[in-house]
Design an enzyme around this catalytic site. Structure first.
Site, PDB file in Angstrom:
ATOM      1  CD  GLU A 176      -5.429   4.570  11.270  1.00  0.00           C
ATOM      2  OE1 GLU A 176      -5.614   5.523  10.480  1.00  0.00           O
ATOM      3  OE2 GLU A 176      -4.337   3.993  11.390  1.00  0.00           O
ATOM      4  CB  ALA A 213      -9.773   0.183  17.389  1.00  0.00           C
ATOM      5  CD  GLU A 226      -3.921   7.319  23.106  1.00  0.00           C
ATOM      6  OE1 GLU A 226      -3.059   6.446  23.275  1.00  0.00           O
ATOM      7  OE2 GLU A 226      -4.749   7.297  22.158  1.00  0.00           O
ATOM      8  CB  CYS A 281     -15.446   2.177  20.511  1.00  0.00           C
ATOM      9  SG  CYS A 281     -13.675   2.263  20.838  1.00  0.00           S
ATOM     10  CB  SER A 335      -5.426   8.057  19.292  1.00  0.00           C
ATOM     11  OG  SER A 335      -6.258   7.505  20.291  1.00  0.00           O
TER      12      SER A 335
END
Length: 419
Positions: free
Chosen positions: A253, A250, A372, A363, A255
């Protein structure tokens, strides 16, 4: 595969495209069928889908609806085979697949160590990684003058960040990426799935042995040595393995998809890009939030399981049935965002979305994803101000996955470099 739950004739069946070729068109079709539909997944496995934004948010916050796959009636009865490839996203032994007190026990160590402060301390290192990769992009230009921005920028950047954060040796990064691809792709065979599960187990056991022998300033070392506020807080090796596996998957993927989807959105909406260029740095935050809404990195996410019958929009979802959460679909729900829900608009007044899920299992890494995105996007467009797509957007191929919502490649022309 036989479905042993009681069918409700008023609830339509909808075959989910495992290759995700038209994610948003598919979501619109399901909305047109009603607020609750039955999705048919590969192998004939059926899951309920709630297509309404508000109803899904309420359902995922309902204490009667949990994530523990042990409550899945079809799995207990043997109707879902052990080597069903999509089980890799469901049958885990970590906080994603536990409820109540067990979920809180497994989440506590992460909240102590995977903190916003730890993420923000990485900001200088993240900027350094971005600068190095931007410097390298011209060397990745193919013979036809294009460069695949996903392959050479959006993919390696967050993979490096999350692996450094967790403490995965550099020589293993490519293998972890390949193993995660195996789990999320819809074209994975049962044999490939089983082999991937075994290999990732072996890699993690080697990592734990290394960090026990020589602890480092990374998340693996911190969690291995964390005895918790209470004795039962400490992870077992299996719990830690599945926790770190999920964080790697997670943590990079989503990002990748955020960076790719935001770049594609701006390059196909020049009027929005012009507003970004004319605005201050805060405008990039609007780009990220609108991308998370308009083209969410996660398409459909399994699964939740009611611990008793629940009724949604007049439809009873039986205890123990599986529920698929269509995060990218509900983020374009006209009931929530009006008739312009399908439009990419960074000035949209309604900013709230469900890209990171909802409820107690929301999340744990939104701060890292946003950091990011903010680190990767502004310098990309500043360094390459004439960046443009090298193909018609219709030619881009979707990632063949029920879960991941993005494209397999993003070929661009960099244009004259501005240093």
């Amino acid at each position: 595969m036989t479905d042993t739950t009681l069918e409700q004739p008023t609830v339509p069946l909808f075959p989910i495209d495992p290759l995700g070729t038209d994610r948003h068109g598919e979501a619109a079709q399901m909305r047109d069928l009603g607020p609750v539909v039955r999705a048919v997944l590969p192998g004939g496995v059926r899951m309920w889908v709630v297509t309404d934004y508000t109803l899904l948010a309420e359902l995922t916050a309902d204490p009667r609806v949990g994530r523990d796959w042990r409550n899945w009636t079809a799995l207990r009865r043997g109707e879902v085979p052990d080597d069903w490839p999509l089980l890799g996203m469901i049958r885990l032994n970590n906080l994603m697949a536990r409820d109540g007190a067990e979920h809180r026990r497994l989440r506590r160590p992460l909240t102590r160590h995977f903190t916003r402060a730890r993420v923000e301390r990485m900001a200088p290192r993240i900027d350094q990684i971005v600068a190095t990769m931007l410097d390298d992009l011209p060397r990745q230009v193919a013979a036809d003058g294009t460069v695949d921005l996903r392959r050479h920028y959006a993919y390696p950047f967050p993979m490096q960040v999350i692996c450094e954060l967790i403490g995965v040796p550099e020589q293993w990064w490519a293998r972890f990426r390949a193993l995660i691809d195996t789990v999320i792709r819809a074209d994975t065979t049962a044999e490939q799935f089983v082999a991937a599960q075994q290999e990732r187990h072996e890699l993690f056991q080697r990592l734990f042995a290394m960090r026990r022998a020589e602890p480092a300033d990374d998340l693996t070392s911190a969690l291995l040595t964390d005895d918790g506020d209470e004795a039962e807080d400490a992870f077992t090796d299996e719990e830690l393995e599945d926790t770190l596996w999920t964080l790697i998957g997670a943590g990079h993927e989503t990002s990748i998809s955020l960076i790719v989807n935001a770049t594609r959105a701006l390059l196909t909406h020049p009027e929005q890009l012009a507003m970004v260029r004319a605005g201050d740095r805060g405008t990039w935050g609007q780009v990220i939030e609108e991308t998370l809404r308009w083209d969410s990195p996660v398409g459909n996410f399994p699964a939740r399981f009611p611990t008793e019958d629940v009724t949604v929009a007049g439809v009873t979802i039986p205890k123990g049935d599986a529920i698929l959460a269509p995060w990218s679909g509900v983020n374009r729900d006209p009931q929530q965002y009006g008739e312009t829900a399908d439009r990419f608009d960074i000035t949209r007044p309604v900013k709230r979305h469900l890209a990171f899920g909802s409820g107690p299992h929301v999340c744990i890494g939104p701060a890292l994803a946003r950091l990011e995105g903010m680190a990767a996007l502004p310098p990309l467009f500043a360094r390459y101000p004439e960046l443009r797509l090298a193909v018609d957007p219709a030619e881009l191929t979707a990632v063949p996955s029920i879960f991941s919502n993005s494209v397999t490649g993003l070929p661009v022309h960099l244009g004259p470099e501005q240093r």
